[in-house]
Design an enzyme around this catalytic site. Structure first.
Site, mmCIF file in Angstrom:
data_model
loop_
_atom_site.group_PDB
_atom_site.id
_atom_site.type_symbol
_atom_site.label_atom_id
_atom_site.label_comp_id
_atom_site.label_asym_id
_atom_site.label_seq_id
_atom_site.Cartn_x
_atom_site.Cartn_y
_atom_site.Cartn_z
ATOM 1 N N GLY A 157 -35.958 -20.294 12.489
ATOM 2 C CA GLY A 157 -37.261 -19.987 11.898
ATOM 3 C C GLY A 157 -37.240 -18.532 11.463
ATOM 4 O O GLY A 157 -36.177 -17.974 11.172
ATOM 5 N N ARG A 158 -38.416 -17.922 11.453
ATOM 6 C CA ARG A 158 -38.505 -16.526 10.991
ATOM 7 C C ARG A 158 -37.606 -15.587 11.801
ATOM 8 O O ARG A 158 -36.872 -14.781 11.252
ATOM 9 C CB ARG A 158 -39.940 -16.007 11.162
ATOM 10 C CG ARG A 158 -40.967 -16.625 10.262
ATOM 11 C CD ARG A 158 -42.283 -15.907 10.558
ATOM 12 N NE ARG A 158 -43.390 -16.415 9.797
ATOM 13 C CZ ARG A 158 -44.136 -17.456 10.142
ATOM 14 N NH1 ARG A 158 -43.865 -18.123 11.235
ATOM 15 N NH2 ARG A 158 -45.146 -17.833 9.392
ATOM 16 N N ILE A 159 -37.673 -15.715 13.134
ATOM 17 C CA ILE A 159 -36.914 -14.770 13.977
ATOM 18 C C ILE A 159 -35.416 -15.078 13.892
ATOM 19 O O ILE A 159 -34.585 -14.171 13.853
ATOM 20 C CB ILE A 159 -37.434 -14.772 15.432
ATOM 21 C CG1 ILE A 159 -38.936 -14.438 15.452
ATOM 22 C CG2 ILE A 159 -36.668 -13.768 16.292
ATOM 23 C CD1 ILE A 159 -39.616 -14.594 16.800
ATOM 24 N N THR A 237 -34.251 -15.163 24.259
ATOM 25 C CA THR A 237 -35.460 -14.344 24.080
ATOM 26 C C THR A 237 -36.633 -15.254 23.669
ATOM 27 O O THR A 237 -37.619 -14.786 23.123
ATOM 28 C CB THR A 237 -35.250 -13.248 23.003
ATOM 29 O OG1 THR A 237 -34.690 -13.840 21.833
ATOM 30 C CG2 THR A 237 -34.341 -12.148 23.490
ATOM 31 N N ARG A 239 -38.107 -18.784 25.551
ATOM 32 C CA ARG A 239 -38.861 -19.082 26.763
ATOM 33 C C ARG A 239 -37.879 -19.517 27.849
ATOM 34 O O ARG A 239 -36.907 -20.228 27.561
ATOM 35 C CB ARG A 239 -39.877 -20.194 26.535
ATOM 36 C CG ARG A 239 -41.099 -19.800 25.720
ATOM 37 C CD ARG A 239 -42.010 -18.799 26.437
ATOM 38 N NE ARG A 239 -43.209 -18.509 25.686
ATOM 39 C CZ ARG A 239 -43.348 -17.518 24.800
ATOM 40 N NH1 ARG A 239 -42.345 -16.688 24.560
ATOM 41 N NH2 ARG A 239 -44.492 -17.344 24.170
ATOM 42 N N GLU A 268 -42.637 -16.448 35.288
ATOM 43 C CA GLU A 268 -42.768 -15.001 35.065
ATOM 44 C C GLU A 268 -44.040 -14.490 35.716
ATOM 45 O O GLU A 268 -45.044 -15.206 35.692
ATOM 46 C CB GLU A 268 -42.797 -14.717 33.557
ATOM 47 C CG GLU A 268 -41.482 -15.086 32.908
ATOM 48 C CD GLU A 268 -41.455 -14.839 31.392
ATOM 49 O OE1 GLU A 268 -42.449 -14.344 30.845
ATOM 50 O OE2 GLU A 268 -40.439 -15.159 30.768
ATOM 51 N N HIS A 287 -39.508 -9.797 29.601
ATOM 52 C CA HIS A 287 -40.210 -10.415 28.455
ATOM 53 C C HIS A 287 -40.789 -9.341 27.520
ATOM 54 O O HIS A 287 -42.019 -9.237 27.360
ATOM 55 C CB HIS A 287 -41.323 -11.360 28.956
ATOM 56 C CG HIS A 287 -41.705 -12.398 27.929
ATOM 57 N ND1 HIS A 287 -42.079 -13.678 28.268
ATOM 58 C CD2 HIS A 287 -41.794 -12.345 26.578
ATOM 59 C CE1 HIS A 287 -42.374 -14.361 27.164
ATOM 60 N NE2 HIS A 287 -42.211 -13.563 26.125
HETATM 61 C C1 GLV Z 1 -43.948 -13.682 23.042
HETATM 62 O O1 GLV Z 1 -43.210 -14.195 23.795
HETATM 63 C C2 GLV Z 1 -44.613 -14.402 21.997
HETATM 64 O O2 GLV Z 1 -44.547 -15.632 21.979
HETATM 65 O O3 GLV Z 1 -45.241 -13.749 21.154
#
Ligand code: GLV
Length: 322
Positions: A157-159, A237, A239, A268, A287
Site C-alpha cells: 500500500g502507501r507505506i 512495523t 501490528r 502493548e 510502537h
Molecule cells: C499506528 O500504528 C497507526 O496505525 O497509525
C-alpha cells in the site's frame, strides 16, 4: 445552536483542541501518558456524538452500547484494529482514520529499523558502553548487507511503496506480496509480485506492512519462518498480532532466521519479561512508526477534521470501509 459533545481520550495538541472547540463541546482526558480507565470511558461516552480515540483504546460493542448518541469514532491512526468496525456499521456510526499523513515517517522508521537490525546498531552501542571494546578484530559485530540485498514487502500500500522507494536508493531487489497486484509499484519502483512462499524463501529482509485483521492474524508463524533463509531478517512495523511471537522466538533461538526488528507487539505496552526482549538479535521499539513531531501533529489535525465533518453532517475525508 448547541454544539455536539465530543470526548478526546488523551491529551492532544492545544491548537487541535482549539479547532475542535470551534465546532464542538469538547471534553478531553487530561493525561497524555496514561490511558483513560475503561470504567471512566464507559461513563463519559453516554451523551457524546463524537469520540476522538487512539490505538490504545478498545472500541467494542460494549462501549458503543454505552454511547447511544455516537455518530463518529475518529481514530488518530491509520490502523483501526482497535475498533470493532462491524459493530459501528451496525449502529450507523462512521469510523475514520488518518492515512497518508504518516506514510513517509513510517517508511523512514521501517528502513531505520531494518538498518539497525542488520548492522546490529543497538548491540554495538551497548558493547561500547559496557566496556567490551578492547580491540578491533575482523569478525567483530559483523552484520548483514543492505545494499544489493532482496527486500520482501508484505502489503504494498502507501507505506509499502514508500519503503520500496527508499530501497531503490540502496540498489535492493524488491519483491512484494499483496491481496491485489500493484501495477503502479511494479512500473515505477521495479517491485516484482511473487507468492507468499516465494517471498519468504527469497527475501533477505521480510517487511510486514499490511493491515491487521482476523485474516492476517499469525500471518507469520512456524511454517512461514521455516521457509525463510537462515540469514534473513524479519521487520514488523505493522501490528504485533501479524506474527506469532512464540514461533518467532523459537525460530530465532534455533537460528532458522538471523534477526528481527519489531516496533509492534501483540500486547502493548510489551511486558519487560517478554522472551523476545532477552534476545540480542532482536531490536525492539515502543510502537513509534509515525512518531515524528510534524507527523503526529498532522495526524491529530486530520483526526479532528474527520470528526468535525462527521458531526456537522459532511462526509469525512477518510472513512474506514474495510
Ligand atoms: C499506528 O500504528 C497507526 O496505525 O497509525
Amino acid at each position: 445552536m448547541t454544539k455536539p459533545k465530543i470526548l478526546i481520550t488523551r491529551k492532544i495538541h492545544s491548537q487541535v483542541v482549539d479547532f475542535l472547540n470551534e465546532y464542538c463541546e469538547v471534553e478531553m482526558w487530561s493525561e497524555e501518558q496514561t490511558v483513560m480507565p475503561r470504567e471512566t470511558l464507559l461513563k463519559k461516552v453516554t451523551d457524546i456524538e463524537g469520540l476522538y480515540c487512539f490505538i490504545s483504546d478498545t472500541i467494542d460493542a460494549e462501549l458503543l452500547d454505552a454511547a447511544p448518541q455516537l455518530k463518529v469514532v475518529s481514530n488518530m491512526a491509520v490502523g483501526y484494529n482497535n475498533i470493532d468496525v462491524k459493530a459501528c456499521q451496525a449502529r450507523h456510526i462512521t469510523v475514520t482514520n488518518t492515512p497518508g499523513v504518516l506514510t513517509d515517517t513510517t517508511a523512514d522508521l521501517t528502513f531505520a529499523l531494518l538498518m539497525a537490525t542488520s548492522r546490529r546498531l543497538l548491540e554495538a552501542s551497548d558493547y561500547l558502553r559496557k566496556g567490551k571494546w578492547q580491540s578491533w578484530y575482523p569478525t567483530q559485530l559483523t552484520g548483514q548487507d543492505i545494499s544489493g540485498a532482496t527486500l520482501g514487502i508484505f502489503g504494498m500500500g502507501r507505506i509499502g511503496e514508500a519503503l520500496a522507494k527508499r530501497a531503490n536508493g540502496f540498489d535492493m531487489k524488491i519483491l512484494y506480496h499483496n491481496r491485489h497486484r500493484n501495477e503502479q509499484a511494479e512500473k515505477t519502483l521495479g517491485a516484482m509480485y511473487v507468492s507468499k512462499e516465494e517471498l519468504l524463501q527469497e527475501a533477505d529482509f521480510v517487511c510486514l506492512l499490511m493491515p491487521y485483521s482476523e485474516e492476517t492474524r499469525n500471518f507469520i508463524a512456524k511454517e512461514e519462518l521455516q521457509l525463510m533463509k537462515p540469514s534473513a531478517i524479519l521487520i514488523n512495523t505493522a501490528r504485533g498480532g501479524i506474527v506469532n511471537e512464540e514461533d518467532l522466538y523459537d525460530a530465532l533461538i534455533q537460528k532458522q532466521i538471523w534477526a528481527a526488528g519489531l516496533d509492534v507487539f501483540e500486547k502493548e505496552p510489551v511486558r519487560l519479561n517478554h522472551p523476545l526482549l532477552r534476545l540480542p538479535n532482536v531490536v525492539t521499539l515502543p510502537h513509534i512508526g509515525s512518531a515524528s513531531i510534524a507527523t503526529r501533529l498532522n495526524m491529530a489535525k486530520l483526526a479532528a477534521e474527520n470528526l468535525v465533518d462527521a458531526v456537522t453532517g459532511k462526509t469525512p475525508k477518510h472513512v474506514v470501509r474495510p
